[in-house]
Design a protein around this motif. Structure first.
Motif, PDB file in Angstrom:
ATOM      1  N   SER A  11      38.626  21.264  22.862  1.00  0.00           N
ATOM      2  CA  SER A  11      37.575  20.516  22.146  1.00  0.00           C
ATOM      3  C   SER A  11      38.166  19.689  21.004  1.00  0.00           C
ATOM      4  O   SER A  11      37.852  18.500  20.864  1.00  0.00           O
ATOM      5  N   GLU A  34      45.145  23.834  12.704  1.00  0.00           N
ATOM      6  CA  GLU A  34      45.033  24.921  13.677  1.00  0.00           C
ATOM      7  C   GLU A  34      45.535  26.222  13.056  1.00  0.00           C
ATOM      8  O   GLU A  34      46.574  26.245  12.394  1.00  0.00           O
ATOM      9  N   ASN A  42      41.469  29.088  24.008  1.00  0.00           N
ATOM     10  CA  ASN A  42      41.185  29.892  25.211  1.00  0.00           C
ATOM     11  C   ASN A  42      42.082  29.505  26.382  1.00  0.00           C
ATOM     12  O   ASN A  42      42.207  30.271  27.342  1.00  0.00           O
ATOM     13  N   ASP A  68      41.257  27.591  35.798  1.00  0.00           N
ATOM     14  CA  ASP A  68      41.047  26.616  36.868  1.00  0.00           C
ATOM     15  C   ASP A  68      39.988  25.582  36.526  1.00  0.00           C
ATOM     16  O   ASP A  68      39.210  25.747  35.594  1.00  0.00           O
ATOM     17  N   SER A 450      33.166  24.850  22.129  1.00  0.00           N
ATOM     18  CA  SER A 450      32.573  25.000  23.461  1.00  0.00           C
ATOM     19  C   SER A 450      31.141  25.530  23.396  1.00  0.00           C
ATOM     20  O   SER A 450      30.368  25.328  24.318  1.00  0.00           O
ATOM     21  N   HIS A 458      35.657  23.441  30.341  1.00  0.00           N
ATOM     22  CA  HIS A 458      36.500  22.308  29.923  1.00  0.00           C
ATOM     23  C   HIS A 458      35.761  20.967  30.051  1.00  0.00           C
ATOM     24  O   HIS A 458      35.811  20.136  29.162  1.00  0.00           O
TER      25      HIS A 458
HETATM   26  C1  LIG Z   1      38.163  34.387  29.574  1.00  0.00           C
HETATM   27  C2  LIG Z   1      37.740  32.948  29.664  1.00  0.00           C
HETATM   28  C3  LIG Z   1      38.033  32.218  30.814  1.00  0.00           C
HETATM   29  C4  LIG Z   1      37.651  30.895  30.919  1.00  0.00           C
HETATM   30  N1  LIG Z   1      37.993  30.216  32.055  1.00  0.00           N
HETATM   31  C5  LIG Z   1      37.693  28.901  32.157  1.00  0.00           C
HETATM   32  C6  LIG Z   1      38.143  28.161  33.284  1.00  0.00           C
HETATM   33  O1  LIG Z   1      38.824  28.697  34.175  1.00  0.00           O
HETATM   34  N2  LIG Z   1      37.827  26.845  33.352  1.00  0.00           N
HETATM   35  C7  LIG Z   1      37.106  26.210  32.357  1.00  0.00           C
HETATM   36  O2  LIG Z   1      36.846  25.010  32.467  1.00  0.00           O
HETATM   37  N3  LIG Z   1      36.695  26.890  31.271  1.00  0.00           N
HETATM   38  C8  LIG Z   1      36.964  28.213  31.145  1.00  0.00           C
HETATM   39  N4  LIG Z   1      36.565  28.919  30.041  1.00  0.00           N
HETATM   40  C9  LIG Z   1      35.802  28.209  29.002  1.00  0.00           C
HETATM   41  C10 LIG Z   1      36.743  27.748  27.882  1.00  0.00           C
HETATM   42  O3  LIG Z   1      36.449  28.533  26.760  1.00  0.00           O
HETATM   43  C11 LIG Z   1      36.584  26.299  27.526  1.00  0.00           C
HETATM   44  O4  LIG Z   1      36.801  25.527  28.696  1.00  0.00           O
HETATM   45  C12 LIG Z   1      37.561  25.785  26.446  1.00  0.00           C
HETATM   46  O5  LIG Z   1      38.851  26.277  26.620  1.00  0.00           O
HETATM   47  C13 LIG Z   1      37.066  26.058  25.036  1.00  0.00           C
HETATM   48  O6  LIG Z   1      37.808  25.236  24.179  1.00  0.00           O
HETATM   49  P1  LIG Z   1      37.490  25.049  22.637  1.00  0.00           P
HETATM   50  O7  LIG Z   1      38.502  24.111  22.117  1.00  0.00           O
HETATM   51  O8  LIG Z   1      36.068  24.724  22.425  1.00  0.00           O
HETATM   52  O9  LIG Z   1      37.662  26.502  21.998  1.00  0.00           O
HETATM   53  P2  LIG Z   1      38.966  27.389  21.906  1.00  0.00           P
HETATM   54  O10 LIG Z   1      39.775  27.218  23.123  1.00  0.00           O
HETATM   55  O11 LIG Z   1      38.501  28.750  21.524  1.00  0.00           O
HETATM   56  O12 LIG Z   1      39.786  26.745  20.694  1.00  0.00           O
HETATM   57  C14 LIG Z   1      39.442  26.955  19.360  1.00  0.00           C
HETATM   58  C15 LIG Z   1      40.695  26.736  18.515  1.00  0.00           C
HETATM   59  O13 LIG Z   1      40.346  26.875  17.155  1.00  0.00           O
HETATM   60  C16 LIG Z   1      41.284  27.694  16.507  1.00  0.00           C
HETATM   61  N5  LIG Z   1      40.609  28.339  15.383  1.00  0.00           N
HETATM   62  C17 LIG Z   1      39.669  29.306  15.423  1.00  0.00           C
HETATM   63  N6  LIG Z   1      39.290  29.645  14.170  1.00  0.00           N
HETATM   64  C18 LIG Z   1      40.005  28.858  13.340  1.00  0.00           C
HETATM   65  C19 LIG Z   1      40.073  28.737  11.923  1.00  0.00           C
HETATM   66  N7  LIG Z   1      39.340  29.513  11.116  1.00  0.00           N
HETATM   67  N8  LIG Z   1      40.931  27.843  11.397  1.00  0.00           N
HETATM   68  C20 LIG Z   1      41.684  27.046  12.207  1.00  0.00           C
HETATM   69  N9  LIG Z   1      41.673  27.126  13.545  1.00  0.00           N
HETATM   70  C21 LIG Z   1      40.842  28.020  14.103  1.00  0.00           C
HETATM   71  C22 LIG Z   1      41.732  28.678  17.567  1.00  0.00           C
HETATM   72  O14 LIG Z   1      42.991  29.251  17.263  1.00  0.00           O
HETATM   73  C23 LIG Z   1      41.777  27.781  18.805  1.00  0.00           C
HETATM   74  O15 LIG Z   1      43.008  27.145  18.957  1.00  0.00           O
HETATM   75  C24 LIG Z   1      36.944  30.261  29.873  1.00  0.00           C
HETATM   76  C25 LIG Z   1      36.648  30.992  28.715  1.00  0.00           C
HETATM   77  C26 LIG Z   1      37.049  32.317  28.605  1.00  0.00           C
HETATM   78  C27 LIG Z   1      36.722  33.070  27.353  1.00  0.00           C
END
Ligand SMILES: Cc1cc2nc3c(=O)[nH]c(=O)nc-3n(C[C@H](O)[C@H](O)[C@H](O)COP(=O)(O)OP(=O)(O)OC[C@H]3O[C@@H](n4cnc5c(N)ncnc54)[C@H](O)[C@@H]3O)c2cc1C
Length: 508
Positions: A11, A34, A42, A68, A450, A458
């Motif tokens: 994101s 970060e 994730n 995936d 997310s 994703h």
């Molecule tokens: C077990 C699991 C399997 C999944 N499998 C799939 C899949 O196969 N395909 C798919 O499309 N989606 C999948 N998902 C959904 C997935 O969560 C999203 O696609 C996506 O990765 C979420 O991204 P994000 O950037 O919103 O959040 P995140 O990936 O959680 O990123 C958040 C970031 O913020 C950072 N952060 C958190 N708190 C702080 C803070 N206080 N200060 C600074 N940085 C901070 C974290 O370290 C992290 O790097 C899955 C989710 C889970 C939980």
């Protein structure tokens, strides 16, 4: 304009990408802070030591969370990959390969109820299995036809038949076997709706029907040939792990887009100056005053970072509080006892559920075990390597002696948080968007995590990133929200699900 983005998961990185396309005023800066030492969130890939059975070690990678996507349905991800040059116009890419999509289901507790679904959709039940091949084949075909019929009705009547999954399943006459051992198990797996001990969520039966469509179409690629001639093989794993493409992407952002990414900021918090401008701190250190702060973190982590949340009465803060989370434990191991016996259902992944009990309609816990050697069959790793597994939410503890280790010596186990996709969460997504549009003072902060869009896959994170970048450039930009509520407060299907079904309908 100076912009801070907190969080470097998909994101945060994609929001930086769409903001750095040259439309911000000259001299603008984008800085990503970060908490972790690396990008990914994730999308978390571990390097592990796999014992070769002869006293040696084989180095492997394993995706702990995200693993995936679907080339036929993740249209925004595909076009992003093409624009950054890691996917060709014909959708081939060295960053992904087709997943072995055979799947198997079995009940926990040594039951013989098990079956596999093959590439062509045919069902195989082992000779000694209790599952009924007849029912399963019939029910899967009914599921496809029923989803289509539901869509046509929606189109003709101009209104979705907004029924629950349970009501709909009963109307279709699915066998209980199918409902409890297949349909609900998948819904649980997808939405984390009914983990053991989680009482706040509706059981799958009470969820809106379109959620079934969401899962089957977007993630699993059900009805996958909705575009072109792509088939089930459109479902892809990330070569070398899901974190790899994000690392490449982060490099592109830094080298070609002027984005700064800073790591190990573990104590970030944000306050407001009397002027209403956001100021970002790490511990006691003030990092800067920004024009916009974009939270690309989970809703609860976002709230924790807001120093002003008790001082300022803000409907946005109330909206963020509507999201709740479950944890999701993941462990990498070689405990073959979690798989069905005789190796007849072990090609890719296996969903274990308790034997269903219709007198206990709230109890459908599940666990998913991936066989990594097959599920993510990177040929470089050697298909004859010893089997190893990833289990999500194990029912029974995995034997610690069979747990694998990372190359850094730590156990290959982790915990993720997953937003509960309940009615509160869906409503809050709409509320946040509405406040953002109508309240100028809300526009210092944006929410890209997310939790903020659909089920947070994703593809949906990327859609949200595009919308946030558009809103920052034009505050009156109107988002096409994923969830729509009618007067009775029921949700309607996401637009892209309807479009996908429409394309499918035209094709047939
Ligand atoms: C077990 C699991 C399997 C999944 N499998 C799939 C899949 O196969 N395909 C798919 O499309 N989606 C999948 N998902 C959904 C997935 O969560 C999203 O696609 C996506 O990765 C979420 O991204 P994000 O950037 O919103 O959040 P995140 O990936 O959680 O990123 C958040 C970031 O913020 C950072 N952060 C958190 N708190 C702080 C803070 N206080 N200060 C600074 N940085 C901070 C974290 O370290 C992290 O790097 C899955 C989710 C889970 C939980």
């Amino acid at each position: 304009m100076n912009i801070a983005i907190i969080g470097a998961g998909v994101s945060g990185l994609t929001t930086a990408y769409y903001l750095s396309n040259g439309t911000l005023p000259e001299g603008s800066t984008i800085t990503i802070y970060e908490k972790a030492p690396a990008v990914g969130g994730n999308a978390n890939t571990f390097n592990i030591n796999l014992p070769d059975g002869k006293g040696g070690i084989i180095p492997r990678w394993v995706d702990m969370g995200v693993n995936d996507f679907n080339k036929a349905t993740y249209n925004h991800l595909v076009s992003l990959w093409q624009s950054i040059g890691i996917m060709n116009p014909d959708k081939s890419s060295s960053f992904c390969k087709p997943l072995i999509n055979d799947e198997s289901f079995s009940l926990s507790g040594g039951s013989l109820y098990r079956y596999t679904v093959e590439k062509d959709g045919s069902i195989n039940v082992p000779l000694d299995g209790e599952a009924s091949k007849y029912f399963l084949t019939k029910d899967l075909a009914t599921l496809q036809a029923a989803l289509k019929a539901w869509y046509i009705k929606w189109e003709k009547e101009g209104d979705a038949p907004l029924i629950s999954v349970g009501e709909w399943a009963a109307q279709q006459g699915f066998s209980n076997e199918f409902i409890y051992a297949n349909l609900y198990a998948r819904i649980n797996g997808m939405y984390y709706t009914q983990e053991q001990g989680s009482q706040a969520l509706p059981p799958p039966a009470n969820m809106p029907l379109w959620m079934v469509a969401h899962y089957y179409i977007l993630q699993e690629g059900y009805g996958n040939a909705i575009e072109n001639e792509e088939d089930v093989w459109s479902r892809q794993y990330f070569v070398n792990g899901s974190q790899t493409w994000l690392e490449t992407f982060a490099g592109i952002l830094q080298q070609t887009r002027g984005v700064t990414i800073l790591y190990n900021y573990e104590n970030l918090h944000v306050d407001l100056l009397p002027t209403g401008q956001p100021v970002v701190f790490n511990g006691d250190q003030q990092l800067g005053v920004f024009d916009r702060v974009i939270f690309a973190t989970h809703a609860d982590d976002t709230l924790n970072m807001m120093d002003f949340k008790t001082r300022v009465k803000d409907p946005m803060i109330d909206a963020l509080k509507l999201f709740s989370y479950d944890t999701c434990n993941v462990v990498v191991h070689q405990d073959a006892s979690v798989l069905p016996p005789k190796g007849d259902c072990n090609k890719t992944y296996n969903i274990h559920i308790y034997k269903y009990d219709s007198s206990q309609p709230t109890g459908y816990p599940y666990t998913i075990t991936y066989i990594v050697n097959y599920h993510q069959n990177d040929p470089a790793a050697g298909i004859n390597d010893p089997l190893f597994y990833v289990t999500v939410n194990p029912f029974t503890p995995i034997d610690p002696s069979l747990t694998l280790y990372q190359t850094n010596g730590q156990p290959a186990a982790t915990t993720f948080k997953h937003v509960k996709l309940d009615a509160n969460a869906m409503r809050a997504q709409v509320i946040i968007d509405t406040i953002q549009l109508h309240s100028p003072e809300a526009r210092s902060f944006y929410y890209a995590g997310s939790f903020s869009r659909g089920a947070g896959l994703h593809e949906e994170c990327i859609i949200q990133a595009i919308d946030i970048a558009s809103k920052i450039i034009n505050p009156f930009y109107v988002t096409k929200q994923t969830y729509v509520f009618n007067e009775n407060g029921k949700s309607a299907p996401p637009d892209y699900i309807l479009k996908a079904l429409k394309r499918k309908e035209k094709k047939h």
